[in-house]
Design an enzyme around this catalytic site. Structure first.
Site, PDB file in Angstrom:
ATOM      1  N   ARG A  35       0.818  -1.230   0.000  1.00 29.99           N
ATOM      2  CA  ARG A  35       0.000   0.000   0.000  1.00 29.99           C
ATOM      3  C   ARG A  35       0.846   1.272   0.000  1.00 29.99           C
ATOM      4  O   ARG A  35       0.444   2.287  -0.562  1.00 29.99           O
ATOM      5  CB  ARG A  35      -0.958  -0.005   1.200  1.00 29.99           C
ATOM      6  CG  ARG A  35      -2.070  -1.015   1.012  1.00 29.99           C
ATOM      7  CD  ARG A  35      -3.000  -1.085   2.188  1.00 29.99           C
ATOM      8  NE  ARG A  35      -4.168  -1.887   1.840  1.00 29.99           N
ATOM      9  CZ  ARG A  35      -5.145  -2.182   2.674  1.00 29.99           C
ATOM     10  NH1 ARG A  35      -5.104  -1.736   3.909  1.00 29.99           N
ATOM     11  NH2 ARG A  35      -6.174  -2.901   2.285  1.00 29.99           N
ATOM     12  N   GLY A 375     -13.530  -4.042   0.098  1.00 28.61           N
ATOM     13  CA  GLY A 375     -14.901  -3.563   0.300  1.00 28.61           C
ATOM     14  C   GLY A 375     -15.297  -2.498  -0.711  1.00 28.61           C
ATOM     15  O   GLY A 375     -16.413  -2.491  -1.228  1.00 28.61           O
TER      16      GLY A 375
END
Length: 394
Positions: A35, A375
């Site tokens: 990330r 998500g």
């Protein structure tokens, strides 16, 4: 779509919402810097255009200020990945933060403390968002993983900036998903795996309008098989979703979507890597046995569909890939998608488990794009507008 290319960053301070919610070991060292790596392009671009950078992120789910969740732990890893000095301030609002932001010269990078040390962040508090906004001239959202949350730093903050845009990572995420859902080259194949139909209902319903073929794999296979009258033995199955499974099959037929369900499985007599296994017809699994991976005939069928596709969306594994005995289906599917991608197909992989599988088995650079947000991607596939994206587009 407003991107980094649309804004003059010269002598300006850019406040970037990044997703540095990275895993740490017991010694508080970063164990996977993906990330951080993903945000590098945005940071480098702004600095190359003469700006300075203020990074803000959350880490974990702290209840108030908890030292174990401090972003201080990741400073050395961020410096290593970005190959530059990072200034860290142990708060994200207040006088010392304002002073640190004020002192930034072009090319400097400031990392703020964990946003979630303040409950106002997740509450989407306007006053808190305003204090963050006061630190900079430009707002950049590059955190796809939290774009589906209407938090202060991801959504509410955008109203305080006339200059705001998507970072390079978030722009790529939107483009990739649009390429599947809106601008796809046909035939389009959706592959949905995972254990439960219930967690994928809205995705299933939304993508039926976008795909020509749909492979249903993983544990949810057995809800469909049982609904169609098959015997699934001890396989995972949502009995209360059988009617829904039949409705999905009927809708698919109505829309001309071809559904592909495994015809055989690797069945085991226990949920264990060392269990006895045998190949069984998916409709004739005997009691005491459970299907834990796609069988050889199923994989043959899937290979044909994958290689004929021009656009592929892969969300969810075909079996319990965490156990070596039941990883073959997922690995073979990865091989088929990699081959199809080499032949010019656009392939997008997303969702926690399939991303984990892609990384574990070395397919990361053999597909067109691997999404960083589980998500958030699911909600986009469901057809929802994400608040973090909407806030920039407004």
């Amino acid at each position: 779509m407003k991107t980094l290319q649309n804004i003059d960053f010269s002598q300006k301070k850019a406040l970037i919402r990044v997703d540095f919610n990275v895993p740490l070991n017991d010694a508080f060292e970063v164990t996977d810097a993906t990330r951080i790596q993903a945000a590098k392009e945005t940071i480098d671009t702004i600095i190359a255009k003469g700006g300075s950078v203020i990074l803000m992120s959350h880490l974990g789910r702290p209840k108030g200020v908890e030292a174990q969740y401090s972003l201080q732990h990741i400073v050395s890893k961020v410096e290593e990945v970005l190959e530059r000095k990072i200034n860290f301030v142990n708060d994200c609002i207040g006088d010392k933060v304002e002073q640190a932001a004020k002192n930034l010269a072009a090319g400097d990078v400031l990392l703020l403390e964990n946003l979630r040390f303040y409950k106002e962040e997740e509450a989407g508090d306007v006053a808190f968002a305003q204090k963050l906004a006061n630190l900079a001239d430009v707002y950049v959202n590059d955190a796809f993983g939290t774009a589906h949350r209407a938090h202060a730093s991801t959504t509410i903050i955008a109203q305080f900036f006339s200059d705001k845009c998507f970072g390079a990572l978030l722009a790529k995420e939107i483009e990739s998903i649009d390429k599947v859902l809106k601008n796809s080259e046909k035939p389009v194949l959706g592959i949905l795996g995972g254990s439960k139909v219930s967690s994928k209902i809205t995705v299933l319903e939304n993508i039926l309008d976008k795909v020509d073929h749909l492979i249903i794999g993983g544990g949810m296979t057995f809800t469909f098989v049982k609904a169609l009258g098959g015997s699934v033995g001890d396989s995972i199955c949502e009995d209360d979703k059988q009617e829904l499974a039949l409705e999905i099959l009927a809708k698919a037929k109505e829309k001309g979507v071809q559904i592909h369900i495994p015809v055989d499985v690797i069945a085991a007599n226990a949920f264990s890597n060392t269990a006895a296994t045998q190949v069984m017809d998916v409709t004739k699994i005997t009691d005491g046995w459970q299907g834990l991976d796609a069988g050889p005939k199923s994989l043959e069928n899937f290979k044909k569909v994958v290689l004929e596709s021009k656009t592929i969306l892969w969300n969810g594994p075909l079996g319990v890939f965490e156990m070596e005995s039941f990883a073959n289906g997922t690995i073979q599917l990865g091989n088929f998608i990699a081959e199809s991608t080499t032949n010019g197909c656009f392939s997008l992989v997303g969702g926690g488990d399939s991303v984990a599988a892609v990384k574990q088995f070395g397919f990361e650079h053999k597909v067109s794009y691997v999404s960083t947000g589980g998500g958030a991607m699911l909600e986009m596939l469901e057809g929802k507008t994400l608040p973090g994206i909407d806030a920039i587009l407004k």
